[in-house]
Every structure is written in structure tokens, then in C-alpha cells.
Design an enzyme around this catalytic site. Structure first.
Site, PDB file in Angstrom:
ATOM      1  CG  HIS A 124       4.462   6.611  -1.252  1.00 20.01           C
ATOM      2  ND1 HIS A 124       3.171   6.724  -0.751  1.00 20.01           N
ATOM      3  CD2 HIS A 124       5.137   5.808  -0.391  1.00 20.01           C
ATOM      4  CE1 HIS A 124       3.068   6.004   0.357  1.00 20.01           C
ATOM      5  NE2 HIS A 124       4.253   5.439   0.605  1.00 20.01           N
TER       6      HIS A 124
ATOM      7  CB  SER B  93       5.926   2.685   1.940  1.00 21.43           C
ATOM      8  OG  SER B  93       6.003   4.049   2.298  1.00 21.43           O
TER       9      SER B  93
ATOM     10  CG  ASP C 256       1.379   9.604  -1.917  1.00 19.03           C
ATOM     11  OD1 ASP C 256       2.387  10.305  -2.183  1.00 19.03           O
ATOM     12  OD2 ASP C 256       1.427   8.370  -1.773  1.00 19.03           O
TER      13      ASP C 256
END
Length: 534
Positions: free
Chosen positions: A263, A44, A260
Site C-alpha cells: 500500500h 484496497s 507492507d
């Protein structure tokens, strides 16, 4: 045998054969050695998790950075897998965000001014490195959750992400040369004992399939978010140096998470892109370009109060800063149409006018910047000397903060007149910027003075204040004239006939729906702003 007939037959036949040979040569043209292509893969953080990126900064196309589509995204104007498109986010999938690959490409291009950069982007959020293992991806997907299976299908119905890399990379090799690989993955594989060996396997598989040599194909891996949930995995990232010789690490120091723990923030993606580029440049033996700020053209900041000659825009600096901003001092997307030799190396359209040098052919999106030194904070009158055959507009800003919007109307590019506006300026050194918001117009200078607005000090509304010198002159008895009337957006409203400014204001009221400021242009070329009361 009739030699003439043979000649008549051979001539077109030879032309045909020559044409076919030429077509074959074009079709098999060698890849451009100055088109450097990089594979970007991972999960990601490589895919791009920052959907709140700034479209005016991150979304602006770099003319020498391209991407090869690995997913079909009609919503983004790139429907065909394998085709080349401008490299603007989101690159990896149709609805993702900003990736370090975006700014990696831009920093590489800034450091290699004669080179075009191409990116092959393939990544899947939340995936293990097993997705890229050509021998294991099917087993991995069979046991994966449905959201991951569906995400991987962006790269084909079978989810073969590595297969998509090879498929697109082979097409890219027809246009350029693959120079390296950037990688960001590992958050999912904290408990995987053989992670390094599988990363090495994916790297060597790409080398074999694409005919690349390890010594000529650097591999740069990125650290996890600084201080984040997976920061401990960074030792594993560094451990890849034992498995891949031509190897570098992009440090994440100073780039924490967006909240979070996993990220990067927008600033982090920009900065990581730069660090990937710096490591890659070291591995290909190119010294990275250190950012250098723009500098005043004449050596010193231009004084305010004073006149800013537009052609004296700053000398551009070099490279990009970690926040993604460039050190450019101008942008002119069109070819040089100017007839002046003054600063012709910049490509800005400068013209010789009776009043001096003016910047012309101002296209929507063009901009110029000047370093200025404001003597005192306060209110100033900004007066721009402009000419146009129609309507144009621009904004002025200080250090990125808007200070005014200007509309230009006229009937000749040789008829310069001043448009004025009150602006508020901070003291000290700043960057003054003009952004073209509607083409076309010519601009000679922008002056800043502390003179009062002609309506300041009037007890009555400005529309009824006829005691100022300018109004007295305009209201002196004269022959009636026809005036073309425009609103402040440049929309033509009609013709008004009047003798003097007071009558002009009165008669203009019949053409407008509401009171306010309007531009009047006489048939002999005079332009003025009037206040119309309703």
C-alpha cells in the site's frame, strides 16, 4: 354561451397547465455538460488504505469536487446512497482512508477551472477483479472468506459491486456527464491468466449499461507500489493497452509502500491522484496545469523589519504540487463584502478605512499569505493594527510553523489599535501566513520591528515597573474612567473604575481569579494590555 364565464375558467386552467409544464421542464432538466463525472473502482489501493491522512490538507473540501455516495455512512454525514456530497476522504466506505481518487478529483478541477468534478467510488480491499464481473461475482463471493463477503455487502446485501456502480452512475447521469474511468486493482490476481480480458469485460459492461462510447470514455489504470511485493504485475497493467484502446497508465515511480510492500503512503496517494489526472487530461486532449508557485504582489518579497500591508497578499500560483498542497495565496469563503476596488477580482473583503485599506469580514477559516524576506534571524515585535466590535483572533505562521496567536477586542470597526507580541523569525525568504481562528475583525497591517518589549530591562516585575514612558503617561493624574476587562480569550469579565494604569491593574485584581495578561478597554475607546498580579 357566456364568454366571460369561459374566460374566467380558462385563465386559471391555463396558468395551471403552464405551471405543470414548467415543473416538468425543471424535473427533466438536461445534465450539466460542465459537470464531469468519473468512475473509480478497484481494490484496497483505490479504496484508500492511508487512514493517517492530514485532515487539514487532505480533508479540506474542494468547492468543485463532489462525490456520489455508494455506501451509506451516517457517521460521515452522507447516509443516502446515490446522493451527492462533498468529496472528502474517506470516500469509498465509512472507515477507510485517503485514496488516489481524492487527489485525482482535485487535480482535475484545478486543470479545468470552469468544470465541476464528480466521483463515483466503488472498491473492495483484497478482492479479485472477479467481484466486478457481472456474471461471476456470485460464484466468487460464495467461495470468498467471510471478511471479504462482509466488506462487499457495503454495496448491497448480495455484494454486487458492479451493480452499485451502475445504479449510482445512472443517477449521476441526471446531473452531469460521465467522462472517464480510473482503476487500481491486480495485487490479488497475480496468478490469473485472463485478468486483462476480465478487466476489459468490466469496462465494456459499464459502457453498455450507461450508454457510453469507448472513444469518449478514457480508462486509466494505475501501477502497483514502486518496488513493492506486486511490482512485477505492472507489465500486466501496461498490457491492458492491447485490450482497451482509449487507455492510459498512471506511473507509480517514486511512490513506495508504507512498509507492507502493498500500500502507498499518504504522499503516494496524493501523487498517484495527480498522475491519474495527468493521464486522463491527455486522453481528453486537455493540457495538464503545471504547478506554478505564488508570487509577491509587488514583484519583490516584503521586507522584515518593515510593515506588511495586508491587502498586498501574494498573487496565487496554479495547480497542485505532488504533496497535495496548492499554490493559492489566500482563502475567503464568503462573498465579497468589501467596498474597495483594490484587487476586487480576488474576492477578498477589502474595505476603505481612514487609515487606508483593511481586510475585513474575516471569517473563521479564512487566510492570507505574503512572501517576506527577513533580514536577520532573531526576535521581533509583531504589531497588528486591528479593529472589531467584540472579539476576534488569528494566528501567524512562517512556512507552516506557528509563531504567535493574537486576540482582538474592541467596540468599533473604525477604531484601530495595535496588538503586539514577541515572535522569533528565521532569516531569508519565507511565506508568512495569517489564519483567522475567530471571526470577525478588520486588519490594516502587520509590522515587524526589533524594538524591545516595554517590560524588558525592568528589575521588578512588569506589573510594578512604572518608569517606562508609556506607564508614566498613563499614570498621570486624570479623571477616573470605567474600563471593560477581557481575558486573552476575549471573555468579558466586568467593569473596573480606575485613574491611570497602576490603579487599573490594582483594581482589576478583584475581578480575576489568577494573575496574568488581560485586555482593558476604556469607554472612550482606548485599549491596552495590562499585567495583573494575584
Amino acid at each position: 354561451m357566456d364568454i366571460k364565464k369561459i374566460s374566467e375558467f380558462l385563465t386559471p386552467a391555463l396558468w395551471l397547465a403552464g405551471g405543470l409544464m414548467m415543473l416538468a421542464t425543471v424535473a427533466n432538466a438536461a445534465p450539466d455538460p460542465n459537470f464531469h463525472i468519473y468512475i473509480a473502482y478497484g481494490q484496497s489501493n483505490m479504496e484508500g488504505n492511508a487512514t493517517n491522512f492530514d485532515k487539514n490538507v487532505d480533508g479540506k473540501e474542494h468547492p468543485r469536487v463532489k462525490m456520489f455516495a455508494t455506501t451509506s455512512c451516517s457517521n460521515l454525514g452522507r447516509p443516502t446512497v446515490g446522493e451527492m456530497y462533498p468529496a472528502v476522504p474517506p470516500m469509498f466506505k465509512c472507515n477507510q482512508g485517503l485514496s488516489p481518487a481524492d487527489w485525482f478529483g482535485r487535480h482535475m478541477a484545478d486543470s479545468l477551472p470552469d468544470v465541476t468534478i464528480g466521483i463515483i467510488p466503488v472498491a473492495q480491499g483484497g478482492t479479485s477483479i472477479r467481484l466486478f464481473d457481472p456474471d461471476d461475482y456470485k460464484n466468487y463471493l460464495n467461495s470468498a472468506e467471510s471478511w471479504l463477503k462482509n466488506g462487499a455487502k457495503a454495496y448491497g446485501d448480495d455484494g454486487n459491486a458492479m451493480g452499485r456502480i451502475i445504479e449510482v452512475a445512472k443517477k449521476a447521469q441526471e446531473k452531469g456527464v460521465i467522462k472517464g474511468i480510473i482503476f487500481h486493482q491486480g495485487e490479488t490476481d497475480g496468478g490469473m491468466s485472463n485478468w486483462e480480458q476480465i478487466v476489459k469485460k468490466t469496462y465494456e459492461y459499464m459502457l453498455t449499461q450507461l450508454g457510453l462510447k469507448a472513444e469518449e470514455t478514457p480508462f486509466v489504470a494505475g501501477e502497483m507500489v514502486d518496488g513493492g511485493s506486486c511490482a512485477g504485475f505492472n507489465s500486466r497493467v501496461h498490457n491492458l493497452s492491447k485490450y482497451i484502446v482509449n487507455f492510459g497508465v498512471a506511473s507509480s515511480k517514486g511512490y513506495g509502500s508504507k512498509g507492507d510492500g502493498l500500500h502507498f503512503t499518504v504522499e503516494g496517494y496524493r501523487g498517484m491522484g495527480q498522475r491519474y489526472a495527468q493521464e486522463m487530461l491527455k486522453l481528453v486532449n486537455v493540457t495538464p496545469v503545471d504547478p506554478e508557485p505564488q508570487t509577491p504582489f509587488k514583484g519583490e518579497a516584503l521586507a522584515i523589519p518593515g510593515k506588511i500591508e495586508v491587502e498586498d497578499f501574494d498573487i496565487p500560483g496554479k495547480g497542485r504540487n505532488e504533496d497535495g498542497t496548492t499554490n493559492d495565496s489566500y482563502s475567503d469563503d464568503s462573498e465579497n463584502h468589501g467596498d474597495s476596488d483594490y484587487r476586487k477580482d480576488t474576492g477578498v473583503d477589502l474595505y476603505k478605512k481612514a487609515t487606508g485599506i483593511a481586510a475585513g469580514y474575516n471569517t473563521t477559516g479564512d487566510w492570507l499569505e505574503w512572501t517576506v524576506n527577513v533580514a536577520e534571524a532573531g526576535d521581533y515585535t509583531a504589531a497588528a493594527s486591528v479593529a472589531t466590535d467584540g472579539t476576534g483572533s488569528f494566528t501567524l505562521s512562517i512556512d507552516g510553523k506557528s509563531i504567535g496567536e493574537f486576540t482582538v477586542t474592541g467596540s468599533s470597526y473604525d477604531d484601530f489599535t495595535e496588538v503586539k507580541q514577541k515572535v522569533t523569525l528565521p532569516a531569508g525568504k519565507h511565506i508568512l501566513r495569517m489564519d483567522v481562528t475567530q471571526q470577525y475583525f478588520d486588519i490594516d497591517y502587520i509590522s515587524f520591528s526589533t524594538e524591545q518589549n516595554p517590560c524588558d530591562g525592568c528589575e521588578a516585575p512588569c506589573a510594578d515597573c512604572n518608569t517606562k514612558i508609556a506607564d508614566v503617561r498613563l499614570n498621570m493624574p486624570t479623571e477616573a474612567e470605567n474600563f471593560r476587562l477581557f481575558d486573552m480569550n476575549g471573555t468579558y469579565l466586568g467593569v473596573v473604575r480606575a485613574t491611570g494604569k497602576a490603579e487599573l491593574r490594582k483594581n482589576a485584581a478583584s475581578l480575576v481569579k489568577r494573575g496574568g495578561s488581560y485586555m482593558a478597554k476604556s469607554m472612550n475607546g482606548r485599549t491596552m494590555m495590562i499585567q495583573v498580579a494575584k
